[in-house]
Scaffold this motif. Structure first.
Motif, mmCIF file in Angstrom:
data_model
loop_
_atom_site.group_PDB
_atom_site.id
_atom_site.type_symbol
_atom_site.label_atom_id
_atom_site.label_comp_id
_atom_site.label_asym_id
_atom_site.label_seq_id
_atom_site.Cartn_x
_atom_site.Cartn_y
_atom_site.Cartn_z
ATOM 1 N N SER A 132 0.807 -1.105 0.012
ATOM 2 C CA SER A 132 -0.134 -0.087 0.064
ATOM 3 C C SER A 132 0.886 1.182 -0.065
ATOM 4 O O SER A 132 0.490 2.275 -0.801
ATOM 5 C CB SER A 132 -0.713 -0.097 1.189
ATOM 6 N N THR A 133 1.864 1.209 0.769
ATOM 7 C CA THR A 133 2.957 2.318 0.799
ATOM 8 C C THR A 133 3.537 2.641 -0.682
ATOM 9 O O THR A 133 3.588 3.741 -1.227
ATOM 10 C CB THR A 133 3.924 2.214 1.869
ATOM 11 N N GLU A 156 0.876 3.891 -3.409
ATOM 12 C CA GLU A 156 0.278 5.023 -3.177
ATOM 13 C C GLU A 156 -0.209 5.873 -4.184
ATOM 14 O O GLU A 156 -1.614 6.346 -4.552
ATOM 15 C CB GLU A 156 0.561 5.859 -1.964
ATOM 16 N N GLU A 157 0.949 6.538 -4.883
ATOM 17 C CA GLU A 157 0.784 7.397 -5.816
ATOM 18 C C GLU A 157 0.391 6.640 -7.200
ATOM 19 O O GLU A 157 -0.607 7.265 -7.790
ATOM 20 C CB GLU A 157 2.073 7.964 -6.368
ATOM 21 N N SER A 188 -1.350 4.091 -7.524
ATOM 22 C CA SER A 188 -2.823 3.693 -7.384
ATOM 23 C C SER A 188 -3.786 4.749 -7.666
ATOM 24 O O SER A 188 -4.933 4.645 -8.299
ATOM 25 C CB SER A 188 -3.103 3.130 -6.000
#
Length: 325
Positions: A182-183, A186-187, A189
């Motif tokens: 997820s980290t 992040e962008e 996504s």
């Protein structure tokens, strides 16, 4: 208007194909990637985070950087994208000195980070290719965080004991598969969230999502609504808007469980006075502009606001394709 200028400039800067994704005959838009190996674009990245208690801003942080996204491989059924993050060229923090120093040290260490993903033929993200490399870097960040937090301790014995505890705790968290993915994504996504969707001009769509817990622990369920907000055939672009809200009932249940977990055993089954339950709210909004003929995102504006009682926090993110002058 700035957005209009960006969209107009892209008619010159992006090579278009004949495969337009805007179909005026049946009033639909399909978000599909028409990319080629070697395609490369820079995105200007602006991240702002703040925390407010009552009427006072108790901390804030802003990061400005640039992300280069390049198609490094292309097959009939997939694309491989490489995102390279520049070292942030401006970091201004209103938080305490330890947080500022920690932010600065991690930024210097992890500038020019690289994220590689594989998508399907539509541009939908399938997997994080360099997971192992990124996990190692996040574990290094956990170690640096532990070192910074221990720096204010008095004796060497205290520092060593706290460092070992924090390193173990943070490594478990930052090395977790879900956290790493997820980290890292992040962008990307945000940029590729809608790829693969086919949407009618006049319809609204809903999807259930998991949102970060407002109180720690398990994620909260929420509902996202999204729709085509603007179609601009002349400039070859369209805009998708969305808003989302966390399930308030679930957030309140999590709050009650947190309170009860800190009570003596004999008091845990007693009902919580409703006056003790604060306002709990979380919502976000997203505007995404996409170039119709290529599927390259042009602009993404994202905001998230949360509130627990008098404590409010927010995140504002913008990603704009960098137009050469």
């Amino acid at each position: 208007m700035k957005t209009k200028a960006i969209l107009s400039s892209l008619l010159v800067c992006i090579v278009t194909t004949l495969s337009a994704q805007i179909n005026l005959n049946d009033s639909t838009v399909q978000v599909v990637a028409y990319w080629s190996k070697g395609d490369s674009y820079d995105y200007l990245y602006d991240y702002y985070k703040y925390n407010i208690q009552g009427k006072d801003t108790i901390s804030w942080e802003r990061t400005i950087s640039k992300i280069n996204i390049t198609v490094i491989d292309s097959t009939e059924n997939s694309y491989t994208l490489q995102a390279v993050y520049d070292t942030p060229n401006a970091i201004r923090s209103g938080s305490d000195s330890i947080s500022r120093e920690l932010t600065s040290r991690i930024s210097r260490t992890f500038g020019n980070d690289t994220v590689i993903v594989e998508t399907n033929e539509l541009g939908t993200i399938k997997r994080l290719v360099n997971f192992d490399q990124l996990r190692s870097r996040y574990l290094k960040a956990a170690e640096m965080t532990a070192e910074a937090l221990c720096a204010q301790q008095g004796s060497e014995a205290q520092k060593d004991s706290l460092f070992r505890f924090l390193k173990s705790t943070l490594s478990k968290q930052m090395g977790d598969t879900t956290v790493v993915v997820s980290t890292a994504l992040e962008e990307l996504s945000l940029l590729l969230y809608y790829h693969g969707c086919k949407m009618d001009f006049d319809e609204e769509y809903q999807i259930e999502e998991n949102f970060p817990s407002l109180l720690g622990g398990a994620p909260c369920k929420g509902m996202r609504t999204f729709w085509i907000d603007e179609v601009d055939p002349e400039n070859g672009s369209f805009r998708i808007a969305s808003d989302a809200i966390v399930n308030t009932d679930q957030a309140i249940r999590q709050f009650i469980e947190l309170i009860q977990s800190n009570l003596p055993e004999e008091d845990r089954r007693k009902p919580i006075d409703s006056s003790q339950i604060p306002i709990i709210m979380a919502q976000d909004q997203n505007d995404t502009y996409i170039h119709a003929d290529t599927g390259w995102p042009l602009v993404v504006y994202y905001t998230r606001t949360t509130q627990v009682g008098e404590n409010r926090s927010g995140i504002e993110i913008s990603l704009e394709i960098d137009i050469p002058e």
